[in-house]
Write an enzyme that holds these catalytic residues in place. Structure first.
Site, short mmCIF file in Angstrom:
data_model
loop_
_atom_site.label_atom_id
_atom_site.label_comp_id
_atom_site.label_asym_id
_atom_site.label_seq_id
_atom_site.Cartn_x
_atom_site.Cartn_y
_atom_site.Cartn_z
CG ASP A 17 13.06 61.91 2.55
OD1 ASP A 17 13.47 63.04 2.86
OD2 ASP A 17 12.96 61.51 1.37
CG ASP A 19 10.68 66.97 -1.28
OD1 ASP A 19 9.45 67.06 -1.16
OD2 ASP A 19 11.44 67.95 -1.15
CB THR A 111 12.18 67.36 5.11
OG1 THR A 111 12.41 67.87 3.79
CG2 THR A 111 11.80 68.51 6.03
CB SER A 112 17.31 67.89 3.01
OG SER A 112 17.93 66.74 3.57
CE LYS A 143 16.73 63.33 5.85
NZ LYS A 143 15.59 63.00 4.97
CG ASP A 168 13.63 59.05 -1.89
OD1 ASP A 168 13.80 59.50 -3.03
OD2 ASP A 168 13.71 59.77 -0.87
#
Length: 222
Positions: A17, A19, A111-112, A143, A168
């Protein structure tokens, strides 16, 4: 008697991931959502609380159901792009060392966020960008769906059983678990539910992540 040929050892792969895992962007995200909330006359703290666990369109539906969601999204994108250009960013301790040490072709990003923002942040923090980067535009289901991590594994040519996910956030952890991958959590004071291992910081996880990439099949990653 002819000895049997040794079977090739499958490579191990790591999917990160971005951020909150490699880039410390918590303050930036809070500021962007706070500015957006004020623009729509909403409580910044409440908006940010919702945004932490939902995708933007879901956030708009929850906190601003009477607003045009596409207009809301355009406003958010403008704020986020400006933040990439002018915000203050830092890589988490251990990230430069870790990414530089990983063998080429054995890791990727999931990543989103959007690719151009990830590249902007990585350029500003000096982190290398891998060949495989699955962003919000690459998938219809984000996600906690397993789709983003499965797509990244496919692009790497890896089986899910050979992939380690570093996350995270609860939604990312669920995504990795649903994809059938090993999931380790970093940068949280307590373990996110479901992770196979927990590290209070990325720095603590660096030697273990590097060891995973050289481990033989059957070695315990949990």
């Amino acid at each position: 008697m002819t000895s049997e040929r040794a079977r090739p050892v499958p490579r191990k792969y790591v999917l990160f991931d971005v951020d909150g895992t490699l880039i410390d962007a918590v303050a930036n995200q809070r500021q962007v959502w706070g500015t957006w909330a004020v623009r729509y006359g909403l409580d910044p703290d409440e908006v940010y609380r919702v945004a932490l666990r939902t995708r933007p369109m879901e956030t708009f539906a929850a906190v601003a159901p009477h607003q045009d969601p596409l207009e809301c999204l355009a406003a958010l994108h403008t704020l986020e792009d400006e933040d990439v250009r002018s915000g203050v960013y830092a890589a988490f301790d251990g990230a430069p060392e870790l990414l530089s040490a990983l063998p080429s072709g054995c890791w990727g990003l999931v990543t989103s966020n959007y690719e151009h923002r990830v590249r902007g942040r990585f350029a500003r923090t000096g982190l290398p960008v891998p060949d495989v980067l699955v962003d919000a535009a690459a998938v219809e289901e984000g996600k906690p769906s397993p789709v983003p991590y499965l797509l990244a594994a496919e692009r790497l040519g890896a089986g899910p059983e050979h992939c380690l996910v570093i996350e995270d956030a609860p939604s990312g952890v669920k995504s990795g678990l649903r994809a059938g991958m090993t999931v380790w959590g970093v940068n949280t004071p307590v373990a996110v539910e479901g992770v196979h291992r927990h590290f209070g910081s990325l720095r603590e996880a660096v030697p273990e992540i590097l060891a995973f990439t050289t481990g033989a099949p059957g070695d315990s990653a949990i």
